[in-house]
Design an enzyme around this catalytic site. Sequence first.
Site, PDB file in Angstrom:
ATOM      1  N   HIS A 705      18.433  28.952  67.226  1.00 27.22           N
ATOM      2  CA  HIS A 705      17.717  27.940  68.004  1.00 27.22           C
ATOM      3  C   HIS A 705      16.457  28.533  68.646  1.00 27.22           C
ATOM      4  CE1 HIS A 705      17.494  24.341  70.686  1.00 27.22           C
ATOM      5  NE2 HIS A 705      16.914  25.213  71.497  1.00 27.22           N
ATOM      6  N   GLU A 706      16.632  29.647  69.350  1.00 22.66           N
ATOM      7  CA  GLU A 706      15.476  30.252  70.020  1.00 22.66           C
ATOM      8  C   GLU A 706      14.469  30.798  69.010  1.00 22.66           C
ATOM      9  OE1 GLU A 706      15.080  29.542  72.945  1.00 22.66           O
ATOM     10  OE2 GLU A 706      17.141  28.966  73.444  1.00 22.66           O
ATOM     11  N   HIS A 712       7.788  28.262  66.016  1.00 21.07           N
ATOM     12  CA  HIS A 712       6.854  27.198  66.404  1.00 21.07           C
ATOM     13  C   HIS A 712       5.619  27.804  67.072  1.00 21.07           C
ATOM     14  CE1 HIS A 712       6.629  22.854  68.235  1.00 21.07           C
ATOM     15  NE2 HIS A 712       5.686  23.077  67.344  1.00 21.07           N
TER      16      HIS A 712
END
Length: 919
Positions: A705-706, A712
């Site tokens: 997730h991180e 991004h």
Amino acid sequence: MSHAARSKAVFRFALPTLSTQSGAASSRPSGCDRVLSTRILSLGSPCDALSLDLPQAARLSFMRTESTWNVSLAVSGPACRLLAYPSEGDYFCSEQCWSTVDFLRQLEENQTMRYKPDPLDFYQCTSSAASKYKASMCATCCLRRCAAWLSCSQSQLAVPPEQVSSPKRRTKHERARASRSLTKLRLWLGAIPVRRREFSRLLSSLPFALAFPAAAQQSEQERREAAEPAAPSAAAAGANAFFEPWERPFGLPPFDRISVSDYAPAFERAMVEQNAEIAAIAADTRPPDFDNAIAAQQRAGQAISRVGGVFWNLIGTESTPELQAVERDLASKVAKHFSAIDLDEPLFRRVEAVWKQRESLGLTGEQRRMLDLTHEGFVRSGALLSPEQKKRYAENDARLAILGTEFAQNVLADESSWLLLLEKADLEGLPKWWLDAAARLASDRGHSGKWAVTLTRSSVEPFLTYSSRRDLREKAFTAWISRGERSGPTDNRAIIVETIRLRDESARLLGYKTYAHLKLSNQMAKTPERVRSLIDIVWGPAKAAAAKERHVLQRIATTEGADFAIAAHDWRYYSNKARTSLYKFNEDEIRSHLPLDTVIGAAFEIAARLFGVTFSERKDLMLYNPDARAFEVRDENGDHVALFIGDYFARPTKRGGAWSSSFRAQSNMDGSNIRPIVVNVTNFVKGAEGQPTLLGLDDARTLFHEFGHGLHDMLSQVTYPALTGTRSPRDFVEFPSQLYEHWLLAPKELANYPRNAKTGARVPDDLVQRVRAAEKFNLGTTTIEFCSSALVDLDLHLLNPGPDLDVTAFERESLQRMGMPKEIVMRHRTPHFTHIFSSSSYAAGYYAYLWSAVLADDAFEAFEDAKDVFDHRTARLLKDYIFSAGGRESPQQAYRHFRGRAPDLDALLRARGFKLRIE
């Protein structure tokens, strides 16, 4: 020209006056009608003499920032502008300096080229030739060419009102006054790296005569001394690392040279510098356009971004009592600084003027987005309020910054101070990997021979899952959900009441019904009603699934002879038993295939296959903590993309949870191609000495997730810093991170990437199937945990509260209204809900994870529809419109460009299996 000839020259430049524009002085310091700003780009050997003709009542000040000098001139009465460009006969130190000035003069004379008044800022010209022209001036030539006002409280030099038209010998009295005035200025000279003594000599005559005696009077010995590097002074030896160039690889901060005492003066100086930059933008005499009113703000504030990039990251990972004290002191000061910018009326007038003509400017899509967000940011920060309202809004903002800091520090204090020590008789049911880590944790805390449980999720959740001691599970669980609620100095309940009240007041000042209405108005959801509708759609199926899960757990407990009803502290323990019973799955089986390094490698490999980037560890780089690791990221052409830092292990100075951040953001302003430095932070419990750290599925999912957030930011390819990477609406920013989690459990990837920590063997096919089947169990419960937190967050921010708000009672009543099962507890109870109270980032916005999950589940189905989770075309669209696009277009447009349509809500229900029967 020889050095001897140069030493005799004396030069004179006039500062012509212009008519004062109406309103130009409305927010300027007393007595100043116009403000101009510039920056000296390089320090070189100063020349011998300088004479300036000044308008009445001028004052000059200087300030050094890193290797840069800010020169400032404030003028009352008629407005002033920069000097007229000199002729070829005028003297300059070198051909390079003359070439720069001549080039700028040609730009200004060419009417087709727009030129900012700052003659040194030639990289900002619209001409493509200007952006390629590489030149700089030495310090003296810069002094000749620039003038500006600088709000420099510590070193402002008074200038007498009389005009000075030529060099003159100062009287003894004037020399004494100059010496006294220069005392303050010399405090700023510090560790100036080049020719400090000669530069000081140059400045020493400025306060009164603004002229330098001809250097013909210098002896040859003096000139030789001036040319030699000065010996380091005491000030230089203890120089502030933020005031010097950073020459580490990739522009990394010199972490080993930064001390706690550096931050306060660094922030103070950075704020002064940004104030000067903003003042220049606000007072620009040219008609406002996108470049001089919008893009100029993106160029400003580089110093405070650099200081803040280090400080705010380390306050989360290295939060010592000393650093926390600095944070408490800075919180309101920094908030007031940014509030003053947001409420600067002349600055907003220029922004608004550009925004009103937005349709006729011929802006690119990215420029239009930047303009709209800039204007909206000012309006949402109070730019349209009355003076009295602005004052109150700024006071609220400063107070909220203090409250958020206190809230986060209280939670960290509760987490780091609590320790449950176990004896040998307390270890029943606990697996070896956890015992090894717990023994190391106890030893690190000074309790060798024992085992420790902390309130770090990676420590307490496995304990709640495996420990057979129900009494100890209850003790640990109660401490975990009571963070921030214990009576005493770390009790957050009063902080919450004041925070809610101030947020509500600020929202109503801006014309919104509640803070939730304000916060959601620029998100994808738009309104509280739409948020509640989304949660309601999920709540019913999730609650039904959780009821079936509870039935399964109670049946198992009763079968084992339990004479109690399942409670919240039992849930994880019996859920683990249920997975074993229903799916023949024990998480220890998959954990042995998930050593930390393997999971990191899998995240990297998936990024390579999707986006063509590779990661290579850089053990030669010095970071802020020995446990942190650095990786250089390159694209398929071998070009540098980013530097990635992974900080994976829990420690007492690190706040709980996991997050992604950056020390430096990506931007392409003025062709700069600044690449980011991104950091992922988690709180995994380190394995025993010499043993690998093994992750459970939840920990592995957290890492993915991180890392999705990190990608991004790393892949961002936008022009303006405000649009980079994760700087997008909260209910969109969680989309890339949640999407990336899907690759962890994709069948082929789950079979290929995880390797057994001891044998290196891949995950057996039957284990892959059991893992995926078991993942569906307990999704009802976890969804209820999340949705209840999101609903309480929303309910709190729909309040118009009074001072007598009882936070605990309100939480309880809110949960009762929604029909919260008594055996399930919110994922984040209000007193330690740092997402919404340590800052406003997720306030009235915790629902964002659910909204983004709709996008993520629907997006992954695009890969599944292509029959390849690495489908090249789909991955290309994902990179172009989501991961590299930052905020250059609205989230709705970005998603439609990627998917070709709006997201399908049913994808969320399908992914959670709520339509599947749980026996």
